[in-house]
Motif scaffolding. Structure first.
Motif, short mmCIF file in Angstrom:
data_model
loop_
_atom_site.label_atom_id
_atom_site.label_comp_id
_atom_site.label_asym_id
_atom_site.label_seq_id
_atom_site.Cartn_x
_atom_site.Cartn_y
_atom_site.Cartn_z
N VAL A 281 0.80 -1.23 0.00
CA VAL A 281 0.00 0.00 0.00
C VAL A 281 0.83 1.27 0.00
O VAL A 281 0.30 2.36 -0.27
N LEU B 166 -7.55 1.93 5.40
CA LEU B 166 -7.07 3.07 4.63
C LEU B 166 -8.13 4.17 4.54
O LEU B 166 -7.82 5.36 4.62
N SER C 200 -6.32 2.08 -9.26
CA SER C 200 -6.69 2.41 -7.89
C SER C 200 -5.92 1.49 -6.94
O SER C 200 -5.34 0.48 -7.35
N ILE C 201 -5.94 1.84 -5.66
CA ILE C 201 -5.30 0.98 -4.67
C ILE C 201 -6.03 -0.35 -4.58
O ILE C 201 -5.41 -1.40 -4.37
N LEU C 202 -7.34 -0.34 -4.75
CA LEU C 202 -8.08 -1.60 -4.76
C LEU C 202 -7.54 -2.54 -5.83
O LEU C 202 -7.34 -3.74 -5.58
N LEU D 38 -8.85 -2.02 3.07
CA LEU D 38 -9.59 -0.88 2.52
C LEU D 38 -10.25 -0.06 3.62
O LEU D 38 -10.21 1.17 3.60
N ILE E 267 -8.39 5.34 -3.33
CA ILE E 267 -8.60 3.91 -3.10
C ILE E 267 -9.44 3.27 -4.20
O ILE E 267 -9.13 2.19 -4.69
#
Length: 382
Positions: free
Chosen positions: A100, A237, A215-217, A234, A151
């Motif tokens: 992350v 974050l 995205s971070i996802l 998630l 995210i």
């Protein structure tokens, strides 16, 4: 042997920790010295706090088989989950941290600057002018918009509402005391668990949506994480990525209203002083896995040792982001948000305080927030 500390029962110390956190810390340091012991319902063992700079360096540098992170955050597990970065320790914590960190660090930050500025000006367009309002909820809305974009790539009004519903339950002092001392599926704690169920429903729905590729996802999906692991990271974050930054921004605006400063060019010195005098977090704790020497005492295995950010900062050695391998993963991103939001505010408004008396620090969940919500009056510059 543990250092001395307040003699009151754990329930009483818990209430003090919530209602008068900074007074409790100052009084304990004045009476017992650099190292003292607190006992509260938040932790399953006594906690030894220290503000000594050398002791803090040793704590942050200690290897994971001596001092272990994660256990001190166990009281947050019903919300963030067992696989949260805040709960994990050792190799698994480092693995998740490496996943992350990239979007919040280095060159990747540049891509977010314009989005942060755009979202900030959208928020500033909604500010009431020449009339009192509370800056904290405005900053919570702003930073949650930002972290959702990072995210998920998009905003989600339903998820935003669900997150705030859960977190706002911990913003009430009465609720927080009840939730800390009576952890049953009734009353405020029961309502909190119901709110978390709604968050889970919405987060899992996002997890099951097709990839957006940016995205971070998507990054976490590509790591092979399970749905439960994705959920925990998630939610962590989303919550940690907006609540702490929003609180820091609220303090910055509360201070700026009382100490007008032009922040359009270089807000960093102002930000540093706000983070020093009004730290968002009070401690960063580790658990002893073997006897540990601190301040002339040999702490036994199984207790907590905690650098006290609030007291250390008062000695002029600020540590707003923690240290060691558990230093805040979003520190650079939060600093960028602070910088861009304060620049934008200074470009558009002069601020005045609603009351001449500065706001004291009050606990909201794990943060130390302005007691009155950072009440300010914004006067347009043009």
């Amino acid at each position: 042997m543990l250092p001395p500390g307040p003699k009151a029962p754990a329930a009483v110390q818990t209430v003090e920790w919530i209602v008068r956190p900074t007074k409790l810390l100052r009084d304990a340091e004045a009476r017992y010295g650099d190292a003292f012991t607190l006992r509260t319902a938040y932790w399953d063992a006594p906690m030894v706090l220290t503000s000594d700079p050398d002791a803090i360096k040793r704590v942050y540098a200690a290897p994971p088989d001596v001092l272990q992170g994660g256990d001190a955050a166990a009281f947050m597990e019903p919300f963030v989950g067992a696989k949260s970065l805040l709960i994990l320790h050792g190799d698994e914590h480092l693995r998740q941290r490496r996943l992350v960190l990239p979007p919040f660090h280095g060159q990747a930050l540049k891509r977010w600057t314009e989005q942060i500025r755009a979202i900030t000006h959208e928020q500033l367009d909604t500010w009431p002018v020449n009339t009192p309002f509370k800056a904290l909820p405005k900053m919570q809305e702003l930073t949650l918009d930002v972290i959702e974009r990072v995210i998920f790539g998009t905003r989600d009004p339903e998820l935003k509402q669900a997150l705030r519903a859960a977190l706002d339950l911990t913003g009430s002092t009465t609720n927080l005391i009840a939730m800390s001392l009576i952890q049953r599926d009734i009353g405020p704690y029961g309502r909190f668990l119901k709110a978390v169920e709604r968050i889970d429903e919405l987060v899992y729905a996002r997890i099951d949506q097709p990839s957006t590729g940016d995205s971070i996802l998507d990054l976490l999906r590509d790591s092979g994480a399970t749905r439960a692991e994705l959920r925990d990271q998630l939610v962590t974050l989303l919550a940690a990525g907006h609540e702490t930054t929003a609180t820091a921004l609220a303090w910055a605006l509360e201070r700026l209203a009382r100490h007008p400063t032009d922040l359009t060019q270089d807000p960093d010195p102002f930000i540093d002083e706000v983070l020093r005098t009004r730290p968002v977090l009070s401690i960063t704790a580790r658990k002893t896995l073997q006897p540990y020497e601190l301040g002339g005492y040999t702490l036994p295995e199984g207790v907590y040792v905690a650098p006290c950010i609030y007291l250390a900062n008062r000695r002029g050695r600020p540590i707003p982001w923690g240290g060691g391998t558990r230093r805040c993963v979003g520190a650079a991103f939060a600093q960028l948000e602070l910088r861009e939001v304060l620049r934008a505010v200074s470009e558009r408004f002069s601020l005045r305080p609603v009351s001449a008396e500065g706001e004291r620090m009050r606990r909201r969940s794990i943060t130390l927030a302005p007691a009155r919500g950072a009440e300010i009056i914004a006067n347009p510059l043009a």
